[in-house]
Design a protein around this motif. Structure first.
Motif, PDB file in Angstrom:
ATOM      1  N   SER A   1      14.026   5.470 -15.216  1.00  0.00           N
ATOM      2  CA  SER A   1      12.730   5.647 -14.556  1.00  0.00           C
ATOM      3  C   SER A   1      12.111   4.402 -13.933  1.00  0.00           C
ATOM      4  O   SER A   1      11.140   4.518 -13.209  1.00  0.00           O
ATOM      5  N   ARG A   2      12.627   3.196 -14.198  1.00  0.00           N
ATOM      6  CA  ARG A   2      11.925   1.998 -13.720  1.00  0.00           C
ATOM      7  C   ARG A   2      12.279   1.673 -12.264  1.00  0.00           C
ATOM      8  O   ARG A   2      13.394   1.223 -11.980  1.00  0.00           O
ATOM      9  N   PRO A   3      11.355   1.850 -11.322  1.00  0.00           N
ATOM     10  CA  PRO A   3      11.688   1.597  -9.913  1.00  0.00           C
ATOM     11  C   PRO A   3      11.923   0.129  -9.577  1.00  0.00           C
ATOM     12  O   PRO A   3      12.595  -0.172  -8.582  1.00  0.00           O
ATOM     13  N   ASN A   4      11.405  -0.809 -10.394  1.00  0.00           N
ATOM     14  CA  ASN A   4      11.660  -2.222 -10.102  1.00  0.00           C
ATOM     15  C   ASN A   4      13.132  -2.575 -10.251  1.00  0.00           C
ATOM     16  O   ASN A   4      13.613  -3.563  -9.694  1.00  0.00           O
ATOM     17  N   VAL A   5      13.895  -1.744 -10.991  1.00  0.00           N
ATOM     18  CA  VAL A   5      15.335  -1.967 -11.107  1.00  0.00           C
ATOM     19  C   VAL A   5      16.014  -1.835  -9.746  1.00  0.00           C
ATOM     20  O   VAL A   5      17.031  -2.473  -9.481  1.00  0.00           O
ATOM     21  N   THR A   6      15.439  -1.038  -8.861  1.00  0.00           N
ATOM     22  CA  THR A   6      16.000  -0.867  -7.516  1.00  0.00           C
ATOM     23  C   THR A   6      16.107  -2.223  -6.811  1.00  0.00           C
ATOM     24  O   THR A   6      17.133  -2.551  -6.209  1.00  0.00           O
TER      25      THR A   6
ATOM     26  N   ALA B   1      11.317   8.659 -10.430  1.00  0.00           N
ATOM     27  CA  ALA B   1      10.894   7.570  -9.539  1.00  0.00           C
ATOM     28  C   ALA B   1      11.381   7.772  -8.109  1.00  0.00           C
ATOM     29  O   ALA B   1      11.451   6.813  -7.341  1.00  0.00           O
ATOM     30  N   ILE B   2      11.680   9.008  -7.731  1.00  0.00           N
ATOM     31  CA  ILE B   2      12.329   9.254  -6.439  1.00  0.00           C
ATOM     32  C   ILE B   2      11.499   8.731  -5.261  1.00  0.00           C
ATOM     33  O   ILE B   2      12.033   8.106  -4.342  1.00  0.00           O
ATOM     34  N   HIS B   3      10.192   8.958  -5.265  1.00  0.00           N
ATOM     35  CA  HIS B   3       9.376   8.521  -4.121  1.00  0.00           C
ATOM     36  C   HIS B   3       9.220   7.004  -4.105  1.00  0.00           C
ATOM     37  O   HIS B   3       9.282   6.369  -3.046  1.00  0.00           O
ATOM     38  N   SER B   4       9.042   6.414  -5.280  1.00  0.00           N
ATOM     39  CA  SER B   4       8.939   4.950  -5.363  1.00  0.00           C
ATOM     40  C   SER B   4      10.218   4.293  -4.863  1.00  0.00           C
ATOM     41  O   SER B   4      10.184   3.329  -4.085  1.00  0.00           O
ATOM     42  N   ASN B   5      11.350   4.815  -5.315  1.00  0.00           N
ATOM     43  CA  ASN B   5      12.636   4.224  -4.937  1.00  0.00           C
ATOM     44  C   ASN B   5      12.895   4.338  -3.444  1.00  0.00           C
ATOM     45  O   ASN B   5      13.437   3.417  -2.823  1.00  0.00           O
ATOM     46  N   GLN B   6      12.520   5.470  -2.852  1.00  0.00           N
ATOM     47  CA  GLN B   6      12.741   5.623  -1.421  1.00  0.00           C
ATOM     48  C   GLN B   6      11.844   4.688  -0.617  1.00  0.00           C
ATOM     49  O   GLN B   6      12.251   4.162   0.423  1.00  0.00           O
ATOM     50  N   ALA B   7      10.624   4.451  -1.093  1.00  0.00           N
ATOM     51  CA  ALA B   7       9.739   3.514  -0.406  1.00  0.00           C
ATOM     52  C   ALA B   7      10.303   2.096  -0.470  1.00  0.00           C
ATOM     53  O   ALA B   7      10.294   1.360   0.519  1.00  0.00           O
TER      54      ALA B   7
ATOM     55  N   ALA C   1       0.828  -1.208   0.000  1.00  0.00           N
ATOM     56  CA  ALA C   1       0.000   0.000   0.000  1.00  0.00           C
ATOM     57  C   ALA C   1       0.864   1.260   0.000  1.00  0.00           C
ATOM     58  O   ALA C   1       0.618   2.189  -0.783  1.00  0.00           O
ATOM     59  N   SER C   2       1.882   1.281   0.853  1.00  0.00           N
ATOM     60  CA  SER C   2       2.729   2.476   0.927  1.00  0.00           C
ATOM     61  C   SER C   2       3.592   2.629  -0.317  1.00  0.00           C
ATOM     62  O   SER C   2       3.790   3.751  -0.810  1.00  0.00           O
ATOM     63  N   ILE C   3       4.086   1.518  -0.846  1.00  0.00           N
ATOM     64  CA  ILE C   3       4.886   1.594  -2.076  1.00  0.00           C
ATOM     65  C   ILE C   3       4.015   2.092  -3.227  1.00  0.00           C
ATOM     66  O   ILE C   3       4.426   2.965  -4.007  1.00  0.00           O
ATOM     67  N   SER C   4       2.800   1.583  -3.331  1.00  0.00           N
ATOM     68  CA  SER C   4       1.890   2.011  -4.399  1.00  0.00           C
ATOM     69  C   SER C   4       1.518   3.486  -4.250  1.00  0.00           C
ATOM     70  O   SER C   4       1.399   4.209  -5.255  1.00  0.00           O
TER      71      SER C   4
END
Length: 418
Positions: free
Chosen positions: A126-131, A153-159, A45-48
């Motif tokens: 841009s792809r956060p799944n690469v993290t 993707a800054i917020h996605s990556n930090q989550a 939920a938080s990641i989304s």
């Protein structure tokens, strides 16, 4: 804190963490990967929600549909991240393996031990799944890593980074073994690639401009490829049904990938038998064909290829076609125009197949197979950090072994040199 000081601080933490990771057991590393997977599942939920912030900002800034698609973390993509962590945990641990152990006349035994590279800096867009992909491979191979994702993707990556940190801590490993850069300032990239005291290797994953910049400015080793100008050569001894399927799949399976065929080379002995059939199939799929003069005499309605076409990675439904006298001319063309990524020959002639494998100097060379197989997962690596067209250290798809090196080890029993 300045960007320079911030990045140096990350570097110091990464270097310290790399020493602990070097000594981490396989059980610890696998426990961390499974704990990260569990935490990501619990944090959907938080990641989304953070991903939605990035998507909203992207739409406001005018990102096109393709970039927004790469940015989005759908439930299925989150599932894929979790499955990827399980898969990496199941892979054999390359670290600590001793090979080529041989006894010397002096009494000592000499061999090689596989060891982590140390600190790996990974720069991607841009792809956060690469993290998750990058973190899992670096973790399993015993490295520390500093990850710099795209600003989109800054917020996605930090989550995602929070889940990674919690998973590492749960397994008793340093949270600083995986650090995700928090600033979107482009100066952070310049600092990351010029810190040899803290970073051992850089892996850029992105467009040509990013990779060119890093290759030109980095003061540490870089694992990279610039282009994927891949070729399929249909030999006069080819099975034409195989040739048809391979040539069609190599181009049309996906267009915007580095292992898609960009130039089709066809022996003049079989051109009349195979090219009309292929041209029709390509045109039915909306592929623009750009043809050499010899091809135009056979298929006059095609567009004429320009010299620049042979050196272009289209990443689009466009294909260059050239009729050649035979394998020698095909290999000469590849030597002049290939980006050393992937080339394939279609032939039933074993001698020619062996000669093609020997003489073509690319990171992947294939016989009777689609270029689309040039991929870490397809090669049995489980996952890949990228593709390398360099000739030293890692070449081709870079998986766990590519994120390690070897050092000499000597086992003795009191021997001294007389």
């Amino acid at each position: 804190m300045s960007v320079k000081d911030y990045m140096a601080n990350l570097g110091r933490h990464a270097r310290a963490a790399s020493r602990l990771m070097m000594a981490a057991s396989t059980a610890q590393k696998n426990a961390a990967l499974e704990a990260i997977a569990k935490d990501i599942d619990a944090s959907r939920a938080s990641i989304s929600a953070e991903n939605q912030r990035d998507l909203d900002a992207g739409r406001e800034s005018g990102l096109d549909a393709a970039l927004l698609d790469r940015l989005e973390l759908t439930p299925a993509r989150i599932d894929g991240m979790i499955e990827g962590l399980h898969q990496v945990a199941a892979l054999p641990d390359p670290c600590g393996e001793i090979t080529d152990l041989k006894s010397r006349p002096s009494g000592i035994q000499v061999g090689k031990m596989r060891v982590p590279l140390g600190v790996v800096g990974i720069i991607y867009e841009s792809r956060p799944n690469v993290t998750v992909d990058a973190a899992s491979l670096c973790l399993k191979s015993g490295n520390a890593t500093v990850l710099r994702g795209g600003k989109e993707a800054i917020h996605s990556n930090q989550a995602i980074a929070k889940s990674i940190a919690r998973g590492l801590a749960a397994a008793g490993l340093p949270e600083t073994a995986v650090q995700v850069v928090e600033t979107t300032d482009r100066a952070a990239v310049g600092e990351l690639i010029t810190m040899p005291e803290y970073v051992d290797v850089i892996v850029p994953r992105g467009g040509r401009s990013l990779i060119e910049r890093i290759s030109n400015e980095a003061k540490v080793s870089v694992i990279k490829h610039l282009d994927g100008i891949c070729h399929v050569y249909i030999d006069d001894d080819a099975d034409l049904d195989k040739a048809f399927n391979i040539a069609l799949n190599s181009k049309t399976h996906r267009y915007g990938v580095c292992n898609a065929m960009e130039t089709l080379l066809v022996s003049q002995a079989v051109a009349a038998d195979i090219l009309p059939r292929l041209a029709l199939a390509y045109q039915e799929k909306g592929v623009e064909l750009r043809a050499c003069e010899r091809t135009l005499t056979l298929l006059p309605k095609l567009n004429a290829a320009q010299e620049a076409d042979w050196d272009t990675e289209y990443l689009a439904p466009i294909l260059s076609i050239k009729i050649v006298a035979g394998m020698d001319e095909a290999i000469d063309h590849i030597a002049r125009h290939s980006s050393a990524h992937t080339e394939s020959i279609v032939t039933e002639n074993y001698t020619k197949a062996r000669a093609f494998l020997t003489r073509v100097d690319s990171s992947s060379v294939m016989v009777n197979a689609s270029t689309r197989f040039a991929d870490g997962f397809q090669y049995g690596l489980g996952a890949e950090i990228g593709i390398s067209t360099d000739k030293i250290h890692a070449r081709g798809p870079v998986g766990l072994e590519g994120l390690t090196s070897q050092k000499w080890v000597v086992l003795g029993d009191g021997e001294i040199l007389a």
